[in-house]
Motif scaffolding. Structure first.
Motif, PDB file in Angstrom:
ATOM      1  N   TYR A 139      84.279 -38.600  43.461  1.00 11.86           N
ATOM      2  CA  TYR A 139      83.162 -39.672  43.596  1.00 11.86           C
ATOM      3  C   TYR A 139      83.888 -40.992  43.523  1.00 11.86           C
ATOM      4  O   TYR A 139      83.166 -41.866  44.030  1.00 11.86           O
ATOM      5  CB  TYR A 139      82.288 -39.317  42.412  1.00 11.86           C
ATOM      6  N   GLU A 143      83.347 -43.619  45.977  1.00 18.99           N
ATOM      7  CA  GLU A 143      82.668 -45.146  45.738  1.00 18.99           C
ATOM      8  C   GLU A 143      83.399 -46.358  46.315  1.00 18.99           C
ATOM      9  O   GLU A 143      82.855 -47.094  47.053  1.00 18.99           O
ATOM     10  CB  GLU A 143      82.610 -45.281  44.535  1.00 18.99           C
ATOM     11  N   GLY A 244      82.474 -35.634  51.937  1.00 17.60           N
ATOM     12  CA  GLY A 244      81.845 -36.778  51.213  1.00 17.60           C
ATOM     13  C   GLY A 244      81.827 -37.665  52.297  1.00 17.60           C
ATOM     14  O   GLY A 244      80.597 -38.427  52.419  1.00 17.60           O
TER      15      GLY A 244
END
Length: 425
Positions: A139, A143, A244
């Protein structure tokens, strides 16, 4: 003989500087929104820092560094890139302690490389670097990519660029991959000689051959793919990362030859490229990836990290080529033209009051008369013009001319600051 600036450097003035300052301010505002903190490191670093981090076989270290020996015999360099100095500062100042993590940093400043100057590539160039130190977290990777999307969206580049991604093999499987790669390239060299650099890299750092700008490596038959050598965990991480990107609606392209030009990268690597050849062969706007082993390799603790570097010069040239609507410089609100020595002294006090109110003002202190003052007023493109002579000082009032509308108004001199505040551009 006129002294000229060194080859591969630039002078910034007027629009060039205005555009640079706007880009710098906008990028810093975006990074502040993502809670990144600025860091500044010296332009001078030890040669050892880059030999150990970037890699002695990379072009940056072997060919491009500006090196010198100081008066005490120490080997120093002008920094060629920004990540190694950040890691050196992190270790030296113990910013790896838990209270600092995750550490989200950015830097913006000049780098130096002895390269062949061309459009978008200079020997002194400015670079924005963005780095996150903490955990090897999927993650966190996403980001950082979303930050890149924020930058492209802000400057209207989303349709003009594409994100290329790859995953570098590491650990024990890396050697298996390199063995097969060397075998394949040795066979290629026998049938069609590789360039001098690749023949050298083949023995010292075979992964660098994939970064060659001369040999058409992609056309080689049976070239092994790194994704086939990833462990199950790495393959899952890679697939989750791509998933993602899709969830975030970030278009991407897999480039199996993407390795980046620095040795410290491990795992994920990426480049943001311009789709059209706006700047000729210089298509990469920013690039980066993970470097989970770099801190430890410089005698710090194990501290995973990810980051990217953005070339300010190339980014600016791209925006200019696409006719980006940069803001124009503000003209002065007023220019004053004192006509006598007494008026000059009064005028300086008057201007001080205006500037205390943060008004941008100009004045003609040459005492060359009205004609010269009017020419200066036109040149500066100031909104208002005020002529100050004996009559104005005696009556404590002056005629303020609006150079846009052509209208004039007579006001007490003491009221002019408030009038200008209400009519600033």
């Amino acid at each position: 003989m006129m002294i000229k600036r060194p080859r591969g450097t630039r002078d910034f003035f007027k629009n060039d500087l205005i555009h640079y300052q706007f880009l710098e301010t906008t990028l810093k505002n975006i990074l502040t929104d993502f809670n990144f903190q600025e860091i500044r490191t010296p332009l001078l670093e030890t040669e050892e820092l880059f030999c150990r981090s970037v890699g002695e076989e990379t072009d940056v270290v072997s060919k491009e560094m500006y090196q010198f020996i100081d008066k005490k015999g120490r080997k120093l360099v002008l920094r060629p890139e920004g990540t190694a100095p950040i890691v050196r500062a992190l270790i030296e100042n113990k910013w790896y302690l838990p209270e600092y993590l995750p550490l989200k940093l950015y830097y913006l400043g000049p780098m130096f490389r002895y390269e062949r100057p061309q459009i978008g590539r200079y020997r002194q160039f400015d670079q924005l670097g963005v780095e996150i130190y903490g955990e090897a977290n999927l993650y966190q990777d996403l980001e950082l990519i979303s930050l890149i999307k924020g930058i492209t969206d802000t400057f209207g580049l989303t349709q003009e660029v594409e994100l290329e991604v790859n995953y570098l093999v590491s650990g024990a499987n890396r050697q298996d991959y390199l063995t097969l790669l060397k075998k394949c390239l040795h066979h290629e060299n026998q049938s069609r000689p590789l360039c001098d650099d690749c023949r050298r890299r083949l023995e010292t750092n075979p992964l660098r051959t994939l970064d060659c700008k001369i040999d058409n490596i992609q056309a080689i038959e049976n070239l092994p793919l790194m994704k086939d050598f990833l462990t199950t965990t790495e393959s899952n991480d890679w697939e989750d990362f791509l998933m993602g990107l899709n969830e975030l609606e970030i278009p991407w392209k897999w480039n199996p030859l993407l390795v980046r030009g620095l040795d410290y990268y491990t795992g994920l690597v990426f480049e943001l490229k311009i789709k059209k050849p706006i700047l000729g062969s210089q298509t990469t706007l920013l690039a980066g990836g993970r470097y989970n082993e770099l801190v430890q390799s410089l005698d710090g603790p194990h501290l995973p990290a990810i980051g990217f570097g953005l070339g300010i010069d190339r980014f600016l040239l791209t925006l200019e080529a696409l006719n980006y609507p940069f803001p124009k410089t503000d003209s002065p609100v007023i220019i004053t033209v004192p006509l006598t020595k007494e008026a000059v002294l009064w005028n300086l006090t008057f201007l001080h009051k205006l500037r205390q109110n943060h008004l941008k003002v100009e004045t003609d202190l040459t005492l060359k008369g009205l004609k010269h003052g009017f020419k200066q007023a036109q040149k500066t493109k100031a909104r208002f013009l005020l002529v100050i002579g004996d009559k104005e000082m005696k009556n404590h009032q002056g005629q303020l001319k609006d150079q846009i509308t052509g209208q004039s108004i007579i006001l007490p001199l003491a009221e002019i600051p408030n009038y200008l505040l209400n009519h600033r551009q």
